[in-house]
Design a protein around this motif. Structure first.
Motif, PDB file in Angstrom:
ATOM      1  N   ARG A  85     -34.063 -34.319  -3.019  1.00 14.17           N
ATOM      2  CA  ARG A  85     -33.572 -34.963  -1.798  1.00 14.17           C
ATOM      3  C   ARG A  85     -32.085 -34.777  -1.576  1.00 14.17           C
ATOM      4  NH1 ARG A  85     -38.276 -36.884  -3.040  1.00 14.17           N
ATOM      5  NH2 ARG A  85     -39.612 -37.633  -1.382  1.00 14.17           N
ATOM      6  N   PHE A  86     -31.600 -33.548  -1.817  1.00 15.10           N
ATOM      7  CA  PHE A  86     -30.227 -33.269  -1.393  1.00 15.10           C
ATOM      8  C   PHE A  86     -30.119 -31.808  -0.987  1.00 15.10           C
ATOM      9  CE2 PHE A  86     -27.531 -30.860  -4.447  1.00 15.10           C
ATOM     10  CZ  PHE A  86     -28.469 -30.620  -5.430  1.00 15.10           C
ATOM     11  N   ALA A  87     -29.206 -31.548  -0.042  1.00 11.92           N
ATOM     12  CA  ALA A  87     -29.000 -30.187   0.446  1.00 11.92           C
ATOM     13  C   ALA A  87     -28.090 -29.466  -0.538  1.00 11.92           C
ATOM     14  CB  ALA A  87     -28.360 -30.219   1.836  1.00 11.92           C
TER      15      ALA A  87
ATOM     16  N   LEU B 257     -24.802 -36.729 -11.682  1.00 14.57           N
ATOM     17  CA  LEU B 257     -24.474 -37.351 -10.395  1.00 14.57           C
ATOM     18  C   LEU B 257     -25.688 -38.081  -9.829  1.00 14.57           C
ATOM     19  CD1 LEU B 257     -22.313 -34.547  -8.811  1.00 14.57           C
ATOM     20  CD2 LEU B 257     -21.548 -36.730  -9.715  1.00 14.57           C
TER      21      LEU B 257
ATOM     22  N   ALA C  32     -24.668 -41.603  -8.819  1.00 16.23           N
ATOM     23  CA  ALA C  32     -24.164 -41.637  -7.448  1.00 16.23           C
ATOM     24  C   ALA C  32     -25.280 -41.255  -6.476  1.00 16.23           C
ATOM     25  CB  ALA C  32     -22.987 -40.684  -7.311  1.00 16.23           C
ATOM     26  N   GLY C  33     -24.937 -41.176  -5.215  1.00 13.84           N
ATOM     27  CA  GLY C  33     -25.954 -40.915  -4.204  1.00 13.84           C
ATOM     28  C   GLY C  33     -26.151 -39.430  -3.951  1.00 13.84           C
ATOM     29  N   PRO C  34     -27.165 -39.108  -3.140  1.00  7.03           N
ATOM     30  CA  PRO C  34     -27.462 -37.701  -2.846  1.00  7.03           C
ATOM     31  C   PRO C  34     -26.303 -36.986  -2.162  1.00  7.03           C
ATOM     32  CG  PRO C  34     -29.139 -39.156  -1.929  1.00  7.03           C
ATOM     33  CD  PRO C  34     -28.067 -40.033  -2.457  1.00  7.03           C
ATOM     34  N   LEU C  35     -25.545 -37.711  -1.336  1.00  7.37           N
ATOM     35  CA  LEU C  35     -24.465 -37.015  -0.625  1.00  7.37           C
ATOM     36  C   LEU C  35     -23.336 -36.624  -1.569  1.00  7.37           C
ATOM     37  CD1 LEU C  35     -24.377 -38.793   2.822  1.00  7.37           C
ATOM     38  CD2 LEU C  35     -25.026 -36.458   2.308  1.00  7.37           C
ATOM     39  N   THR C  36     -23.156 -37.402  -2.641  1.00  2.24           N
ATOM     40  CA  THR C  36     -22.187 -37.000  -3.652  1.00  2.24           C
ATOM     41  C   THR C  36     -22.617 -35.684  -4.280  1.00  2.24           C
ATOM     42  OG1 THR C  36     -21.841 -39.329  -4.093  1.00  2.24           O
ATOM     43  CG2 THR C  36     -20.945 -37.803  -5.694  1.00  2.24           C
TER      44      THR C  36
ATOM     45  N   VAL D 126     -24.245 -33.392  -2.697  1.00  6.77           N
ATOM     46  CA  VAL D 126     -23.951 -32.338  -1.722  1.00  6.77           C
ATOM     47  C   VAL D 126     -22.491 -31.893  -1.856  1.00  6.77           C
ATOM     48  CG1 VAL D 126     -23.982 -31.678   0.702  1.00  6.77           C
ATOM     49  CG2 VAL D 126     -25.678 -33.285  -0.154  1.00  6.77           C
ATOM     50  N   PHE D 127     -21.583 -32.874  -1.963  1.00  2.89           N
ATOM     51  CA  PHE D 127     -20.168 -32.540  -2.196  1.00  2.89           C
ATOM     52  C   PHE D 127     -20.052 -31.635  -3.416  1.00  2.89           C
ATOM     53  CE2 PHE D 127     -18.688 -36.431   0.159  1.00  2.89           C
ATOM     54  CZ  PHE D 127     -17.795 -35.788   0.976  1.00  2.89           C
ATOM     55  N   ALA D 128     -20.680 -32.088  -4.510  1.00  2.83           N
ATOM     56  CA  ALA D 128     -20.558 -31.343  -5.761  1.00  2.83           C
ATOM     57  C   ALA D 128     -21.136 -29.944  -5.615  1.00  2.83           C
ATOM     58  CB  ALA D 128     -21.259 -32.094  -6.883  1.00  2.83           C
TER      59      ALA D 128
ATOM     60  N   ASP E 286     -28.652 -35.265   5.224  1.00  4.58           N
ATOM     61  CA  ASP E 286     -28.558 -33.853   4.873  1.00  4.58           C
ATOM     62  C   ASP E 286     -28.365 -32.978   6.097  1.00  4.58           C
ATOM     63  OD1 ASP E 286     -29.172 -34.792   2.479  1.00  4.58           O
ATOM     64  OD2 ASP E 286     -30.891 -33.480   2.118  1.00  4.58           O
TER      65      ASP E 286
ATOM     66  N   LEU F  25     -15.680 -35.830  -9.288  1.00  2.00           N
ATOM     67  CA  LEU F  25     -16.928 -36.546  -9.009  1.00  2.00           C
ATOM     68  C   LEU F  25     -17.608 -36.967 -10.310  1.00  2.00           C
ATOM     69  CD1 LEU F  25     -18.438 -34.495  -6.059  1.00  2.00           C
ATOM     70  CD2 LEU F  25     -17.498 -36.796  -5.967  1.00  2.00           C
TER      71      LEU F  25
ATOM     72  N   GLN G 256     -24.616 -44.045  -1.424  1.00  2.00           N
ATOM     73  CA  GLN G 256     -25.672 -44.529  -0.562  1.00  2.00           C
ATOM     74  C   GLN G 256     -26.933 -43.746  -0.853  1.00  2.00           C
ATOM     75  OE1 GLN G 256     -25.517 -42.064   3.242  1.00  2.00           O
ATOM     76  NE2 GLN G 256     -23.821 -43.468   3.255  1.00  2.00           N
TER      77      GLN G 256
END
Lengths: 303, 334
Positions: A30-32, A100, A104-108, A110-112, B97, B295, B333
């Protein structure tokens, strides 16, 4: 026109290979993952290294097969590259994404994944240089397959197309006919329920990274065979891969298969009407149009 | 000595302009939890709009509007906002996403547009010939650069104070409520999609302001200025500083931009000649490592978000602040 159709199908098959791994990963984790496209680059360069090694060690391996620029050395190197790129993907998960995911969350993530992509791409640039390369420096002559003199197909291209379709058919059989395929699909659809049925989530995540990395390596070698090898090939493909997953619907393997061809054909046909400089913007237009009219793609479901 | 000071003024002007963009990203990501993969696009829209609206007539190309400087920079802010509105409307209802992918796509598309549409945006050679405001009136270049630094700092302070007030206002609480729990916010009758769109557009307008100042600073803009690396640099600044903390965002900008400039200088000075071609490559690896390692090791940055407690009174007097650690914190989140 016919030439554009063929080129589009060829690029489409390569995009499909990359997009299938990406969509599976996006479904289960569940992350891009913006570093997925870099795995294509990793795969192409790993094959390049082992191709050179085997050609040097076993001179018989370096002879070309018929009119293909493929050699036994490159074939073995590609198989090794599939394994090594799969292992690279698993390593990236263990070192970075897994930690991560837990904290942390999925969007973190994505950043990584952008950070991971930057590091992968530029380390490859440092190791191999910024220039483009080829597996074989001989020019493969176009063979006329059809009676239409306007359609030029290189033997390599034809071979790549057949092999890509075979690989995807094999994956389809695994996903729909084997217990492993059932387990993978179950864990993506409903992780808690699948785990309650004794499916090991961690193992399935590892296998997904392996499959994604392996398919990416194959796509990378195929792209390199029909175009060229360069450190920025992943960067140039990343948006097309995402466009393919979005057109197909994130999480859908058949969707990614068809999405790859849609994006490949659209980019190729667009060259007939739009100056080639605008081509990098095309996947974005496809993404916007898809999201506007069919937000969950052709085969995706709302989540 | 004067050389060092004038370099410091140059460095600070660049850093403070970037800090404005980082503050815009902080509103989006730090406070609202919106992922923006295309900071460079909104920054670039502001830069190009300023230079085209306020620049000279370019024969055969779009331009010659000769708007006054404040109007031109306002135009840049509006163009960035409109761009964000278009992307936001398409993606607002979707999974996060999609916004990440769509915003990343905007930046790629905009870069390819300005690189190719020569009659509109000057193509790869960029847009030159911009007359900086008051440059003719102030003869001494050093005085001028000091004055420009002053303008940038005024803009930065304005944005900073405005955002500090905003995040402490009911609207700021609403942003954080949506970031932490969208379902709960909706249950209270709020419209998360709308509020997210507002925050996204406002953040993009701040990036547009930064882009406008950047184009003024160099009196020039080209596709080189809006490559994706700009987005990653700005992320690194916010992540290092601490998402959700405006002060941290500014300090993070100084640290990361300082590190970028210093690494470029060190590589140019000490790296062997045949490595010079790879200066950018090494710097990109550094930015990637800064993002990933921060991170992993310090996900909330050097200056974590200050946990605020609502001062609203409950039935039994002021609500007691919860224990530290029980409140869920920034940038996370599901």
């Amino acid at each position: 026109m016919i030439q554009s159709l063929f080129d589009g199908i060829l690029v489409g098959a390569i995009l499909s290979l990359g997009a299938i791994g990406l969509t599976m990963m996006m479904h289960i984790l569940r992350f891009a993952n913006f570093s997925h496209a870099e795995l294509l680059t990793v795969g192409a360069y790993v094959a390049l290294v082992f191709d050179a090694v085997f050609s040097a060690l076993v001179p018989a391996f370096a002879t070309k097969w018929g009119s293909l620029s493929l050699t036994a050395a490159l074939a073995v190197a590609t198989l090794l590259s599939i394994a090594i790129t799969g292992a690279t993907a698993v390593a990236a998960d263990r070192l970075i994404f897994k930690r991560l995911r837990e904290n942390a969350g999925p969007l973190t993530m994505v950043f990584a994944s952008f950070g991971v992509a930057l590091v992968m791409r530029n380390v490859i640039s440092l190791l191999f240089g910024l220039q483009t390369m080829h597996y074989s420096n001989d020019i493969a002559f176009a063979m006329v397959i059809s009676l239409d003199p306007l359609l030029l197909i290189k033997p390599d291209q034809f071979f790549v197309l057949i092999l890509a379709l075979t690989a995807m058919a094999a994956l389809h059989l695994v996903m729909t006919r084997t217990p492993l395929g059932f387990a993978l699909r179950a864990i993506s659809e409903n992780p808690p329920l699948a785990q309650a049925n004794g499916i090991n989530l961690k193992r399935m995540v590892t296998i997904t990274w392996m499959i994604g990395g392996g398919l990416a390596a194959l796509a990378g070698v195929f792209y390199a065979l029909t175009n060229q090898i360069s450190p920025i090939m992943g960067r140039d493909l990343v948006l097309s891969l995402f466009a393919a997953t979005i057109v197909g619907g994130i999480g859908s393997v058949p969707g990614a298969f068809i999405g790859g061809f849609v994006v490949g054909l659209a980019s190729s046909l667009a060259l007939l009407v739009i100056p080639s400089g605008y081509n990098p913007a095309l996947p974005f237009m496809i993404i916007l149009i898809t999201l506007y009219f069919r937000p969950f793609g052709l085969f995706g479901e709302e989540r | 000595m004067i050389g060092l000071i004038s370099y410091l003024v140059f460095f600070l002007s660049g850093a403070m302009i970037l800090a404005i963009a980082v503050l815009g990203l902080n509103l989006q990501w730090g406070n609202t939890g919106i992922f923006n993969g295309g900071v460079a696009a909104f920054f670039g829209a502001g830069a190009y709009a300023l230079i085209i609206l306020g620049g000279p007539d370019r024969p055969g190309e779009l331009g010659g509007f000769s708007l006054s400087y404040p109007l031109a920079i306002l135009g840049g802010i509006i163009v960035s906002g409109v761009l964000a509105l278009v992307v936001g409307i398409v993606t607002a209802r979707l999974r996060h996403d999609y916004l990440a992918i769509a915003t990343f796509g905007v930046a790629i598309a905009l870069e390819s547009l300005v690189r190719n549409a020569e009659y509109l945006f000057g193509g790869a050679k960029g847009v030159r010939g911009f007359q900086r405001p008051l440059e003719a009136a102030i003869a001494d270049p050093f005085t001028y650069s000091l004055m420009f630094l002053g303008l940038v700092i005024v803009c930065l302070l304005g944005v900073y104070i405005g955002l500090e007030r905003l995040v402490r206002s009911p609207f700021g609480r609403l942003l954080r409520a949506i970031r932490e729990d969208e379902t709960a916010a909706r249950a209270l009758g709020k419209s998360p999609a709308n509020v997210r769109l507002q925050s996204f557009v406002l953040g993009a307008m701040i990036m547009g302001l930064a882009g406008g100042l950047y184009a003024t600073f160099y009196a020039f803009v080209s596709p080189q200025d809006i490559r994706p690396i700009l987005t990653f640099q700005i992320w690194a600044m916010l992540i290092v500083g601490g998402a959700g903390n405006n002060k941290g965002a500014i300090i993070g900008t100084l640290i990361v931009w300082g590190g970028w400039v210093a690494s470029g200088w060190a590589l140019a000075k000490f790296a062997p000649a045949d490595w010079q071609l790879y200066t950018g490559t090494i710097q990109y690896i550094l930015i990637g490592l800064v993002i990933v390692l921060t991170l992993l090791a310090r996900p909330r940055g050097l200056f974590p978000e200050e946990l605020t407690v609502s001062t609203a009174t409950g039935p039994d007097g002021p609500v007691k602040p919860p224990e530290r650690g029980t409140v869920s914190t920034g940038g996370q989140q599901s």
